[in-house]
Design a protein around this motif. Structure first.
Motif, PDB file in Angstrom:
ATOM      1  N   THR A  73      37.679  32.662  44.251  1.00 43.12           N
ATOM      2  CA  THR A  73      37.658  33.750  43.209  1.00 43.12           C
ATOM      3  C   THR A  73      38.171  33.421  41.970  1.00 43.12           C
ATOM      4  O   THR A  73      39.002  32.358  41.708  1.00 43.12           O
ATOM      5  CB  THR A  73      38.637  34.837  43.826  1.00 43.12           C
ATOM      6  N   VAL A  74      37.474  33.639  40.663  1.00 46.97           N
ATOM      7  CA  VAL A  74      38.005  33.644  39.649  1.00 46.97           C
ATOM      8  C   VAL A  74      38.598  34.936  39.107  1.00 46.97           C
ATOM      9  O   VAL A  74      38.179  35.941  39.186  1.00 46.97           O
ATOM     10  CB  VAL A  74      36.915  33.207  38.733  1.00 46.97           C
ATOM     11  N   GLU A  75      39.908  34.788  38.793  1.00 44.87           N
ATOM     12  CA  GLU A  75      40.718  36.283  38.845  1.00 44.87           C
ATOM     13  C   GLU A  75      40.012  37.009  37.721  1.00 44.87           C
ATOM     14  O   GLU A  75      40.073  36.233  36.402  1.00 44.87           O
ATOM     15  CB  GLU A  75      42.281  35.968  38.792  1.00 44.87           C
ATOM     16  N   PRO A  76      39.868  38.217  37.655  1.00 44.57           N
ATOM     17  CA  PRO A  76      39.760  39.088  36.400  1.00 44.57           C
ATOM     18  C   PRO A  76      40.708  39.067  35.370  1.00 44.57           C
ATOM     19  O   PRO A  76      41.879  38.786  35.967  1.00 44.57           O
ATOM     20  CB  PRO A  76      39.366  40.333  36.994  1.00 44.57           C
ATOM     21  N   PRO A  77      40.616  39.247  34.305  1.00 44.08           N
ATOM     22  CA  PRO A  77      41.723  39.366  33.244  1.00 44.08           C
ATOM     23  C   PRO A  77      42.983  40.284  33.388  1.00 44.08           C
ATOM     24  O   PRO A  77      43.963  40.054  32.968  1.00 44.08           O
ATOM     25  CB  PRO A  77      41.116  39.744  31.953  1.00 44.08           C
ATOM     26  N   HIS A  78      42.479  41.332  34.318  1.00 43.78           N
ATOM     27  CA  HIS A  78      43.597  42.162  34.561  1.00 43.78           C
ATOM     28  C   HIS A  78      44.739  42.066  35.438  1.00 43.78           C
ATOM     29  O   HIS A  78      45.623  42.950  35.638  1.00 43.78           O
ATOM     30  CB  HIS A  78      42.918  43.594  34.833  1.00 43.78           C
ATOM     31  N   VAL A  79      44.575  40.994  36.485  1.00 40.23           N
ATOM     32  CA  VAL A  79      45.277  40.775  37.583  1.00 40.23           C
ATOM     33  C   VAL A  79      46.763  40.779  37.445  1.00 40.23           C
ATOM     34  O   VAL A  79      47.351  41.684  38.002  1.00 40.23           O
ATOM     35  CB  VAL A  79      44.759  39.572  38.096  1.00 40.23           C
ATOM     36  N   TRP A  80      47.232  40.181  36.371  1.00 42.91           N
ATOM     37  CA  TRP A  80      48.808  40.218  36.279  1.00 42.91           C
ATOM     38  C   TRP A  80      49.112  41.344  35.117  1.00 42.91           C
ATOM     39  O   TRP A  80      50.124  41.804  35.083  1.00 42.91           O
ATOM     40  CB  TRP A  80      49.214  38.859  35.762  1.00 42.91           C
ATOM     41  N   ARG A  81      48.275  41.350  34.276  1.00 46.34           N
ATOM     42  CA  ARG A  81      48.490  42.184  32.915  1.00 46.34           C
ATOM     43  C   ARG A  81      48.737  43.803  33.636  1.00 46.34           C
ATOM     44  O   ARG A  81      49.675  44.438  33.231  1.00 46.34           O
ATOM     45  CB  ARG A  81      47.118  42.616  32.274  1.00 46.34           C
ATOM     46  N   TYR A 104      34.087  34.785  30.223  1.00 46.35           N
ATOM     47  CA  TYR A 104      33.455  35.561  31.434  1.00 46.35           C
ATOM     48  C   TYR A 104      32.075  35.981  31.449  1.00 46.35           C
ATOM     49  O   TYR A 104      31.507  36.036  32.478  1.00 46.35           O
ATOM     50  CB  TYR A 104      34.488  36.665  31.723  1.00 46.35           C
ATOM     51  N   GLU A 105      31.580  36.124  30.187  1.00 48.82           N
ATOM     52  CA  GLU A 105      30.161  36.563  29.957  1.00 48.82           C
ATOM     53  C   GLU A 105      29.166  35.415  30.335  1.00 48.82           C
ATOM     54  O   GLU A 105      28.192  35.533  30.630  1.00 48.82           O
ATOM     55  CB  GLU A 105      30.035  37.157  28.636  1.00 48.82           C
ATOM     56  N   GLN A 106      29.748  34.292  30.558  1.00 49.23           N
ATOM     57  CA  GLN A 106      28.923  33.151  30.580  1.00 49.23           C
ATOM     58  C   GLN A 106      28.923  32.571  32.014  1.00 49.23           C
ATOM     59  O   GLN A 106      28.381  31.706  32.357  1.00 49.23           O
ATOM     60  CB  GLN A 106      29.383  31.926  29.798  1.00 49.23           C
ATOM     61  N   MET A 107      29.740  33.342  33.105  1.00 50.04           N
ATOM     62  CA  MET A 107      29.693  32.748  34.553  1.00 50.04           C
ATOM     63  C   MET A 107      28.989  34.052  35.287  1.00 50.04           C
ATOM     64  O   MET A 107      28.759  34.950  34.972  1.00 50.04           O
ATOM     65  CB  MET A 107      31.171  32.587  35.109  1.00 50.04           C
ATOM     66  N   ARG A 108      28.634  33.595  36.333  1.00 53.54           N
ATOM     67  CA  ARG A 108      27.987  34.591  37.312  1.00 53.54           C
ATOM     68  C   ARG A 108      29.011  35.442  37.694  1.00 53.54           C
ATOM     69  O   ARG A 108      30.257  35.282  38.188  1.00 53.54           O
ATOM     70  CB  ARG A 108      27.554  33.734  38.518  1.00 53.54           C
TER      71      ARG A 108
END
Length: 410
Positions: free
Chosen positions: A14-22, A98-102
């Motif tokens: 998994t590539v963690e979304p930006p909000h995980v720790w925020r 993020y916009e450049q990844m699947r």
């Protein structure tokens, strides 16, 4: 094959979304906890098994990427983090956003859709930003923040990534604070109480400045895993040191011999005496492939039989290493025709299948075709065990191959 079992992949990412720790850390850590910053790349190298990126300042020239920033760490998202959907020759060491990844790299609905395309029913996912066993938090200066970071990741993994939207198809793999075995044991038990049956660990802890498994330092952690039936999952590179031969060796050298860390690690465990002391303990090697295993078992047995008197293991390894392997160790592969031709020397019950989505080695979207081509000589019941049955037993899944934890909607 007329039919091929639905795959349970024991090594995806998994590539963690930006909000995980925020969203999960106290507000006082807003400026020091893990967060995403969009910035240019100044320079980046990957030689001798060492990845070295340098983030540029706003306004600098250079390709723009999304960077995880945490204390003094600046780690970009790269094309190697999420390469599926790109032609092999287009996959280069470059920063991306993020916009450049699947989207399936970080979004549950899109991940499930990509699993459907690939004949995959369920998947166990390793982390990206924390690295394969949470080294990022182990190396941080603020231990209090590091522990909160580990727990925040685990909460996101269990409650969101493997939550109701995943419908039991995503299987949780959690982290522990590696710097304290007692805290690690507590985290294993906390997650086991909510149905987690796998925890990430380093293949060679001394490479991280941590004790080896030949000491007693890890015993509280190992006892917790033994007690709760939690599998210790070790991914290649989880010692932060990929195999290489020299400081200037190109990445292709390390990519060819990635299995070497698993090889060294497995011998460590077989000669450690830990399986005698913790009889329910199970370990697995993600992305290590399996073709090398028969010779290592043969050699380990010879050493145990002929050299144990002076080899330092006579009083703690009481059975041949091959017997310990059969009861405690699992090899994982995504593309290993040689290993499958020598399956009898490994053991049908000790092999697991994986797809490595979304990494550059991934067989997506042709994992079924690869499996059919390489397993065509095997009996259907053997194929079923390798592709899903062994994973169901090891990870405590439902008979249908789903994770049934709190809120999983399995």
């Amino acid at each position: 094959m007329e039919t091929f079992p639905k795959i349970i992949s024991v090594d995806d990412h998994t590539v963690e979304p930006p909000h995980v720790w925020r969203d999960r850390l106290p507000s006082k850590y807003k400026d020091t906890g893990p967060r995403i910053v969009r910035a240019p790349l100044k320079e980046m190298t990957f030689l001798g098994g060492k990845f070295a990126p340098v983030m540029g300042a706003p306004g600098d020239d250079g390709p723009i990427g999304d960077w995880w920033v945490y204390e003094d760490l600046h780690r970009p998202l790269t094309r190697l983090d999420t390469a599926v959907g790109y032609d092999r020759d287009e996959i280069k060491l470059e920063v991306i956003t993020y916009e450049q990844m699947r989207p399936g790299s970080f979004s549950v609905p899109e991940r499930l859709a990509d699993m459907d395309v690939n004949h995959v029913q369920s998947a166990l996912c390793f982390p990206t930003f924390p690295r394969f066993c949470g080294q990022t938090f182990t190396e941080a200066g603020d231990r209090e923040l590091g522990l909160l970071g580990v727990r925040a990741y685990n909460d996101w993994m269990v409650e969101e990534w493997c939550g109701p939207d995943a419908r039991g198809r995503l299987i949780p793999l959690t982290l522990v604070p590696l710097w304290d075995a007692r805290l690690a044991a507590a985290e294993v038990r906390r997650n086991a109480a909510r149905g987690v049956r796998a925890v990430a660990f380093s293949e060679i802890p001394p490479h991280l400045g941590l004790p080896s498994i030949h000491t007693d330092d890890w015993d509280p952690f190992l006892e917790a895993c033994d007690e709760t039936g939690t599998v210790i999952a070790m991914h290649i590179g989880s010692s932060s040191r990929m195999p290489s031969t020299s400081a200037d060796a190109p990445p292709a050298v390390g990519s060819t011999i990635t299995f070497a860390n698993c090889c060294f690690s497995m011998v460590d465990w077989l000669m450690s005496g830990k399986f005698e002391r913790f009889p329910r303990l199970k370990i697995m090697y993600a992305e290590g492939q399996i073709g090398w295993i028969p010779y290592i078992l043969e050699r380990a047995n010879v050493v145990w039989e002929e050299n144990r008197g002076w080899g330092g293991v006579a009083d703690k390894v009481l059975r041949p290493p091959s017997e310990l392997f059969a009861e405690h160790v699992f090899g994982c592969f995504f593309d290993d025709a040689f290993g499958l031709k020598n399956l009898d020397a490994i053991g049908v019950g000790n092999v697991l299948y994986e797809t490595d989505y979304p990494h550059s080695d991934s067989t997506w979207p042709k994992s079924r075709e690869v499996g059919e081509a390489q397993m065509g000589h095997l009996a259907p019941d053997v194929v079923d065990r390798i592709v899903r049955g062994n994973a169901i037993d090891l990870l405590g899944l439902t008979p249908d191959g789903l994770w049934e934890g709190p809120g999983s909607a399995a």
